[in-house]
Design a protein around this motif. Structure first.
Motif, PDB file in Angstrom:
ATOM      1  N   ASP A   1     -10.328   0.673   2.022  1.00 41.62           N
ATOM      2  CA  ASP A   1      -9.360   1.765   1.642  1.00 41.62           C
ATOM      3  C   ASP A   1     -10.491   2.760   1.398  1.00 41.62           C
ATOM      4  O   ASP A   1     -10.301   3.201   0.202  1.00 41.62           O
TER       5      ASP A   1
ATOM      6  N   HIS B   1       0.601  -1.575  -0.202  1.00 42.51           N
ATOM      7  CA  HIS B   1      -0.231  -0.047  -0.094  1.00 42.51           C
ATOM      8  C   HIS B   1       0.456   1.349   0.202  1.00 42.51           C
ATOM      9  O   HIS B   1       0.416   2.228   0.087  1.00 42.51           O
TER      10      HIS B   1
ATOM     11  N   HIS C   1      -4.001   2.209  -4.671  1.00 40.05           N
ATOM     12  CA  HIS C   1      -3.753   2.482  -3.017  1.00 40.05           C
ATOM     13  C   HIS C   1      -2.042   3.642  -3.034  1.00 40.05           C
ATOM     14  O   HIS C   1      -2.758   4.510  -3.891  1.00 40.05           O
TER      15      HIS C   1
END
Length: 270
Positions: A228, A180, A207
């Motif tokens: 996310d 990420h 990400h």
């Protein structure tokens, strides 16, 4: 692919509808984001305070997760209509950058799942006259993980940036790292600037690729799962152009109809 066929595909494959990401996992990530933990910020520096209830409200509006603050377990959900609307916006961004024949950069932290999706976009944009950038090839990047610092190298596969463990010889079978981190994006952009070349006008990625680019003022688009929140906060605050809600860790072939859909809408089908 028609909208009806796309909707049916999203639901049949679990890319939308009931998804594999759990409510527990999403809530854990919202708490980290609210606490300004870099693992959840992934390159974004939010302007708002973004407490957990506010994040749940945003994710309900942007993704279609449950807005019920008392729901703390079970599978999460994504509204396919929101996915389709975001894919339409995604396609519009592709069309505009192709019309300008502007430089683009593509990168992924999900190389085992999303590489084919991005690689097909890279091929189509290149055919349309866009320069697909590949800066800092082989550059070492030290990425902090919960297990300590992991030494990685930046590489490009079919025009798409990703990282692999240091010491592994790059090739089709080289193990690729799921990350990420925004560090690969920052490393790539620093190399472009050092070489005195134009920066990408569009970054396509997930990400840290999308959030890191958006934070630096570069137009950024990409997919994002229910855990996310950074991409959707970035979108709400005007730094991420398009966050597409979908399960970002499904089988690679599940994303092929989405690729065809956005390329057709962007008039980029080869």
């Amino acid at each position: 692919m028609s909208v009806d066929a796309l909707r049916a595909h999203l639901l049949a494959t679990g890319l939308a509808g009931t998804v594999a990401t759990s409510r527990e996992k999403s809530l854990g990530r919202y708490r980290l984001f609210s606490a300004r933990d870099p693992r959840a910020l992934i390159g974004l520096e939010p302007e708002g305070e973004w407490k957990v209830p506010e994040l749940i409200g945003l994710m309900a509006a942007s993704c279609g997760v449950s807005a019920d603050l008392e729901k703390v377990s079970g599978p999460d959900t994504i509204d396919p209509e929101r996915t389709i609307a975001a894919l339409d916006s995604f396609a519009d961004c592709l069309r505009r950058v192709a019309e300008r024949r502007a430089p683009v950069l593509l990168g992924t932290g999900h190389p085992d799942r999303l590489l084919d999706f991005y690689a097909t976009l890279a091929s189509s944009l290149s055919a349309a006259g866009c320069e697909v950038l590949a800066p800092a090839q082989g550059r070492r990047i030290d990425i902090a993980t919960r297990f300590g610092v992991r030494q990685c190298n930046l590489s490009y596969v079919r025009g798409v940036a990703l990282v692999h463990a240091t010491g592994a010889r790059p090739g089709p079978r080289t193990p690729r790292v799921h990350t990420h981190s925004p560090l690969p994006l920052r490393t790539a952009l620093a190399a472009v600037a050092t070489e005195g070349r134009p920066l990408p006008e569009l970054v396509i990625g997930d990400h840290g690729w999308a959030c890191g680019a958006g934070q630096l003022g570069i137009e950024a688009i990409g997919p994002a799962d229910t855990d996310d929140p950074a991409l959707f906060v970035g979108q709400a605050e005007g730094r991420v152009a398009v966050a597409v809600p979908l399960d970002d860790a499904a089988r690679s072939d599940y994303y092929r109809p989405l690729t065809r859909y956005v390329l057709n809408r962007a008039c980029l089908s080869q």
